[in-house]
Design a protein around this motif. Structure first.
Motif, PDB file in Angstrom:
ATOM      1  N   PHE A 219       0.925  -1.038   0.173  1.00 28.79           N
ATOM      2  CA  PHE A 219       0.032  -0.074   0.052  1.00 28.79           C
ATOM      3  C   PHE A 219       0.865   1.121   0.041  1.00 28.79           C
ATOM      4  CE2 PHE A 219      -3.725   2.433   1.073  1.00 28.79           C
ATOM      5  CZ  PHE A 219      -4.596   1.787   0.687  1.00 28.79           C
ATOM      6  N   PRO A 220       0.463   2.550  -0.502  1.00 27.46           N
ATOM      7  CA  PRO A 220       1.209   3.590  -0.297  1.00 27.46           C
ATOM      8  C   PRO A 220       1.366   3.919   1.196  1.00 27.46           C
ATOM      9  CG  PRO A 220      -0.526   3.934  -1.870  1.00 27.46           C
ATOM     10  CD  PRO A 220      -0.793   2.573  -1.170  1.00 27.46           C
ATOM     11  N   LEU A 221       2.107   5.095   1.290  1.00 25.08           N
ATOM     12  CA  LEU A 221       2.378   5.453   2.680  1.00 25.08           C
ATOM     13  C   LEU A 221       0.933   6.007   3.367  1.00 25.08           C
ATOM     14  CD1 LEU A 221       4.013   6.343   5.227  1.00 25.08           C
ATOM     15  CD2 LEU A 221       4.858   8.589   3.848  1.00 25.08           C
ATOM     16  N   LEU A 222       0.213   6.740   2.741  1.00 27.47           N
ATOM     17  CA  LEU A 222      -0.897   7.446   2.977  1.00 27.47           C
ATOM     18  C   LEU A 222      -2.128   6.313   3.296  1.00 27.47           C
ATOM     19  CD1 LEU A 222      -0.820  10.968   1.063  1.00 27.47           C
ATOM     20  CD2 LEU A 222      -0.303  10.463   3.518  1.00 27.47           C
ATOM     21  N   LEU A 284       2.191  16.049   3.026  1.00 24.45           N
ATOM     22  CA  LEU A 284       1.386  15.101   3.797  1.00 24.45           C
ATOM     23  C   LEU A 284       2.194  13.933   3.994  1.00 24.45           C
ATOM     24  CD1 LEU A 284      -1.784  14.994   4.393  1.00 24.45           C
ATOM     25  CD2 LEU A 284      -2.101  13.929   2.279  1.00 24.45           C
ATOM     26  N   ASN A 285       2.936  13.372   3.071  1.00 29.14           N
ATOM     27  CA  ASN A 285       3.926  12.077   3.470  1.00 29.14           C
ATOM     28  C   ASN A 285       4.934  12.294   4.440  1.00 29.14           C
ATOM     29  OD1 ASN A 285       2.854  10.577   1.376  1.00 29.14           O
ATOM     30  ND2 ASN A 285       4.126  11.303  -0.379  1.00 29.14           N
ATOM     31  N   GLU A 286       5.436  13.608   4.530  1.00 28.69           N
ATOM     32  CA  GLU A 286       6.545  13.932   5.643  1.00 28.69           C
ATOM     33  C   GLU A 286       5.711  13.684   7.015  1.00 28.69           C
ATOM     34  OE1 GLU A 286       9.616  17.438   7.079  1.00 28.69           O
ATOM     35  OE2 GLU A 286       8.474  17.423   4.906  1.00 28.69           O
ATOM     36  N   LYS A 287       4.475  14.395   7.086  1.00 32.26           N
ATOM     37  CA  LYS A 287       3.743  14.207   8.368  1.00 32.26           C
ATOM     38  C   LYS A 287       3.328  13.000   8.536  1.00 32.26           C
ATOM     39  CE  LYS A 287      -0.687  16.243   9.990  1.00 32.26           C
ATOM     40  NZ  LYS A 287      -1.867  17.055   9.713  1.00 32.26           N
ATOM     41  N   LYS A 290       5.879  10.730  10.467  1.00 28.56           N
ATOM     42  CA  LYS A 290       5.903  11.070  11.837  1.00 28.56           C
ATOM     43  C   LYS A 290       4.865  10.227  12.503  1.00 28.56           C
ATOM     44  CE  LYS A 290       8.253  15.444  11.186  1.00 28.56           C
ATOM     45  NZ  LYS A 290       7.988  16.627  11.087  1.00 28.56           N
ATOM     46  N   GLU A 291       3.597  10.269  11.973  1.00 29.95           N
ATOM     47  CA  GLU A 291       2.187   9.712  12.596  1.00 29.95           C
ATOM     48  C   GLU A 291       2.363   8.213  12.660  1.00 29.95           C
ATOM     49  OE1 GLU A 291      -1.213  11.377  10.990  1.00 29.95           O
ATOM     50  OE2 GLU A 291      -0.673  13.551  11.628  1.00 29.95           O
ATOM     51  N   ILE A 292       3.119   7.598  11.811  1.00 29.07           N
ATOM     52  CA  ILE A 292       3.099   6.167  11.923  1.00 29.07           C
ATOM     53  C   ILE A 292       4.032   5.426  12.812  1.00 29.07           C
ATOM     54  CG2 ILE A 292       2.180   5.810   9.586  1.00 29.07           C
ATOM     55  CD1 ILE A 292       5.124   4.889   8.810  1.00 29.07           C
ATOM     56  N   GLU A 293       4.996   6.494  12.986  1.00 25.78           N
ATOM     57  CA  GLU A 293       6.125   6.123  14.032  1.00 25.78           C
ATOM     58  C   GLU A 293       5.512   6.413  15.496  1.00 25.78           C
ATOM     59  OE1 GLU A 293      10.494   6.583  13.061  1.00 25.78           O
ATOM     60  OE2 GLU A 293       9.807   8.248  12.149  1.00 25.78           O
ATOM     61  N   ALA A 294       4.643   7.365  15.282  1.00 26.09           N
ATOM     62  CA  ALA A 294       4.205   7.577  16.755  1.00 26.09           C
ATOM     63  C   ALA A 294       3.143   6.610  17.216  1.00 26.09           C
ATOM     64  CB  ALA A 294       3.332   9.115  16.640  1.00 26.09           C
ATOM     65  N   GLY A 296       3.484   3.693  16.774  1.00 23.47           N
ATOM     66  CA  GLY A 296       4.371   2.226  17.253  1.00 23.47           C
ATOM     67  C   GLY A 296       4.891   1.693  15.877  1.00 23.47           C
ATOM     68  N   VAL A 297       4.601   1.919  14.526  1.00 24.23           N
ATOM     69  CA  VAL A 297       5.267   1.178  13.514  1.00 24.23           C
ATOM     70  C   VAL A 297       6.742   1.455  13.434  1.00 24.23           C
ATOM     71  CG1 VAL A 297       4.989   1.090  11.169  1.00 24.23           C
ATOM     72  CG2 VAL A 297       2.893   1.442  12.508  1.00 24.23           C
ATOM     73  N   LYS A 298       7.438   0.589  13.068  1.00 27.29           N
ATOM     74  CA  LYS A 298       8.729   0.581  13.061  1.00 27.29           C
ATOM     75  C   LYS A 298       9.100   0.995  11.626  1.00 27.29           C
ATOM     76  CE  LYS A 298      13.390  -1.069  14.144  1.00 27.29           C
ATOM     77  NZ  LYS A 298      14.139  -2.445  14.770  1.00 27.29           N
ATOM     78  N   ILE A 299      10.035   1.784  11.229  1.00 24.19           N
ATOM     79  CA  ILE A 299      10.463   2.149   9.806  1.00 24.19           C
ATOM     80  C   ILE A 299      11.774   1.330   9.651  1.00 24.19           C
ATOM     81  CG2 ILE A 299      11.041   3.594   7.980  1.00 24.19           C
ATOM     82  CD1 ILE A 299       9.300   5.698   9.279  1.00 24.19           C
ATOM     83  N   ILE A 300      11.585   0.386   8.486  1.00 25.17           N
ATOM     84  CA  ILE A 300      12.854  -0.402   8.045  1.00 25.17           C
ATOM     85  C   ILE A 300      13.414   0.229   6.686  1.00 25.17           C
ATOM     86  CG2 ILE A 300      13.701  -2.776   7.576  1.00 25.17           C
ATOM     87  CD1 ILE A 300      11.653  -3.940   9.331  1.00 25.17           C
ATOM     88  N   LYS A 301      14.935  -0.078   6.597  1.00 22.83           N
ATOM     89  CA  LYS A 301      15.204   0.649   5.174  1.00 22.83           C
ATOM     90  C   LYS A 301      16.139  -0.526   4.686  1.00 22.83           C
ATOM     91  CE  LYS A 301      16.567   4.668   4.053  1.00 22.83           C
ATOM     92  NZ  LYS A 301      15.348   5.328   3.380  1.00 22.83           N
ATOM     93  N   LEU A 302      16.078  -0.837   3.786  1.00 23.37           N
ATOM     94  CA  LEU A 302      16.934  -1.992   3.019  1.00 23.37           C
ATOM     95  C   LEU A 302      18.534  -1.330   3.023  1.00 23.37           C
ATOM     96  CD1 LEU A 302      14.725  -3.584   0.250  1.00 23.37           C
ATOM     97  CD2 LEU A 302      15.208  -4.375   2.535  1.00 23.37           C
ATOM     98  N   ASN A 303      19.354  -2.136   3.081  1.00 22.70           N
ATOM     99  CA  ASN A 303      20.736  -1.513   2.503  1.00 22.70           C
ATOM    100  C   ASN A 303      20.890  -1.356   1.243  1.00 22.70           C
ATOM    101  OD1 ASN A 303      21.735  -3.841   1.281  1.00 22.70           O
ATOM    102  ND2 ASN A 303      22.049  -4.913   3.116  1.00 22.70           N
ATOM    103  N   GLN A 304      21.958  -0.519   0.642  1.00 18.71           N
ATOM    104  CA  GLN A 304      22.086   0.130  -0.475  1.00 18.71           C
ATOM    105  C   GLN A 304      22.051  -1.094  -1.575  1.00 18.71           C
ATOM    106  OE1 GLN A 304      25.603   2.462  -1.099  1.00 18.71           O
ATOM    107  NE2 GLN A 304      24.771   3.185  -3.097  1.00 18.71           N
ATOM    108  N   GLU A 305      22.600  -2.252  -1.440  1.00 19.59           N
ATOM    109  CA  GLU A 305      22.776  -3.403  -2.180  1.00 19.59           C
ATOM    110  C   GLU A 305      21.355  -4.007  -2.316  1.00 19.59           C
ATOM    111  OE1 GLU A 305      24.884  -7.584  -2.880  1.00 19.59           O
ATOM    112  OE2 GLU A 305      26.006  -6.053  -1.390  1.00 19.59           O
ATOM    113  N   GLU A 306      20.905  -4.162  -1.404  1.00 16.65           N
ATOM    114  CA  GLU A 306      19.464  -4.908  -1.465  1.00 16.65           C
ATOM    115  C   GLU A 306      18.405  -3.740  -2.164  1.00 16.65           C
ATOM    116  OE1 GLU A 306      17.764  -7.580   0.173  1.00 16.65           O
ATOM    117  OE2 GLU A 306      19.841  -8.486   0.653  1.00 16.65           O
ATOM    118  N   SER A 307      18.514  -2.677  -1.631  1.00 15.83           N
ATOM    119  CA  SER A 307      17.696  -1.545  -2.559  1.00 15.83           C
ATOM    120  C   SER A 307      17.902  -1.639  -3.808  1.00 15.83           C
ATOM    121  CB  SER A 307      17.930  -0.338  -1.849  1.00 15.83           C
ATOM    122  OG  SER A 307      17.154   0.780  -2.558  1.00 15.83           O
TER     123      SER A 307
END
Length: 340
Positions: A219-222, A284-287, A290-294, A296-307
């Motif tokens: 799904f999208p972020l929003l 709206l995406n930037e806001k 912050k709201e999904i982290e608040a 309790g959702v943890k944001i995960i980033k793939l490393n450069q190679e995986e990305s």
């Protein structure tokens, strides 16, 4: 006798002037009414594939409507008659094409089977403004015209897709053998990653996550936070994929009913709207992050190679799909969109 004759002439002259100026005044009023479109505006019905109170539509559609009505000096009025509750999303492409509605805010996911080249929008690495400069907007305009519609522009960008998960994803291998809520837009991407895509109605996503029927969803972020899905979702994988494919389409008869001046205004104001729309969604995406982290959702980033590996897989899968669905258009599409 002469006096009586002169009086009669004067009387006739007064009557003539009164009648003439009165008629002229009425003519001027009619002309003024014609020039002021707000007194007798052209009214067009607009439908959207999402409900009118959805996060993705509730502000952005009125923004376009307001711009249309202002820039045409009230000569054009837009009535947003509703979303899928009025006409099902899957039927809206034909509804606009057949004149049941005049304007549609839709996505090619719902009409790609009728016009497969429209799915190429997912692969565009460009902004709407760049698409107007590099020939892709013109290409789409011609293709929509061939399919009985006027392509005005885009309305939902940038809003790329993401994976949301209840399983911690440290690498692409961790996605293998997972079950995710999906839709036709990214079925093939999930399958290429070794995942099992499952069709689930948006109204049933919360329950499916809560009961462990699926490990996550695309799904999208929003949207997910407003829908309450973040209450039963642990991770957001911050690896956006695919451009959005949302379009503003207009019935050709409705468009041609406009004066040539207002036709041009509609096209120009939509181009200007696209830039404002990007600013709107970026904020709206930037806001929302912050709201999904608040929440309790943890944001995960793939490393450069995986990305890099993931993005290459997405591109490969989608280009292969286009080659199968629209082989006669693939050469031109690659010329317009393929970017290393």
């Amino acid at each position: 006798m002469l006096k009586r004759k002169n009086s009669l002439v004067l009387l006739l002259l007064i009557v003539y002037l009164f009648v003439f100026t009165g008629c002229n005044s009425k003519d001027q009023e009619v002309d003024a009414a014609k020039s002021d479109g707000s007194k007798n505006p052209q009214v067009f019905k607009l439908i959207s594939f999402l409900p009118t109170d959805n996060t993705l539509t509730k502000d952005i559609v009125p923004m376009w409507i307001e711009k249309v009505e202002k820039e045409t000096n009230g000569a054009v009025k837009i009535e947003w008659t509703g979303g899928p509750e009025s006409i099902p999303s899957k039927d809206q492409f034909d509804a606009v094409r057949n004149g049941i509605a005049d304007i549609g805010f839709n996505v090619s996911s719902y009409y790609g089977h009728l016009m497969p080249e429209s799915l190429s929008m997912h692969l565009s690495p460009y902004t709407p403004e760049e698409e107007r400069e590099n020939g892709y907007f013109e290409y789409l305009s011609k293709r929509f015209d061939k399919n009985g519609l006027v392509y005005m522009g885009r309305w939902l960008s940038p809003s790329p897709f993401h994976f949301w998960s209840n399983k911690e994803i440290k690498s692409l291998d961790d996605l293998k053998d997972t079950k995710f809520r999906s839709n036709p837009t990214y079925h093939d991407i999930m399958q290429a990653l070794g995942m099992t895509p499952i069709d689930i109605n948006p109204t049933d996503v919360y329950t499916s996550l809560e009961r462990g029927m699926v490990d996550g969803f695309g799904f999208p972020l929003l949207g997910p936070n407003e829908n309450g899905w973040t209450e039963v979702t642990k991770y957001f994988i911050d690896e956006p994929f695919l451009n959005q494919n949302a379009t503003i389409l207009m019935n050709p008869k409705a468009f041609k009913s406009l004066s040539s001046d207002n036709q041009q205004k509609m096209l120009e104001l939509t181009a200007a709207f696209e830039s404002e729309m990007i600013t709107y969604f970026n904020e709206l995406n930037e806001k929302e992050r912050k709201e999904i982290e608040a929440a309790g959702v943890k944001i995960i980033k793939l490393n450069q190679e995986e990305s890099k590996e993931f993005q290459a897989l997405v591109k490969k899968v989608k280009w292969e799909s286009l080659e199968k669905s629209t082989p006669d258009q693939i050469k031109e599409l690659k010329k317009l969109l393929y970017k290393e």
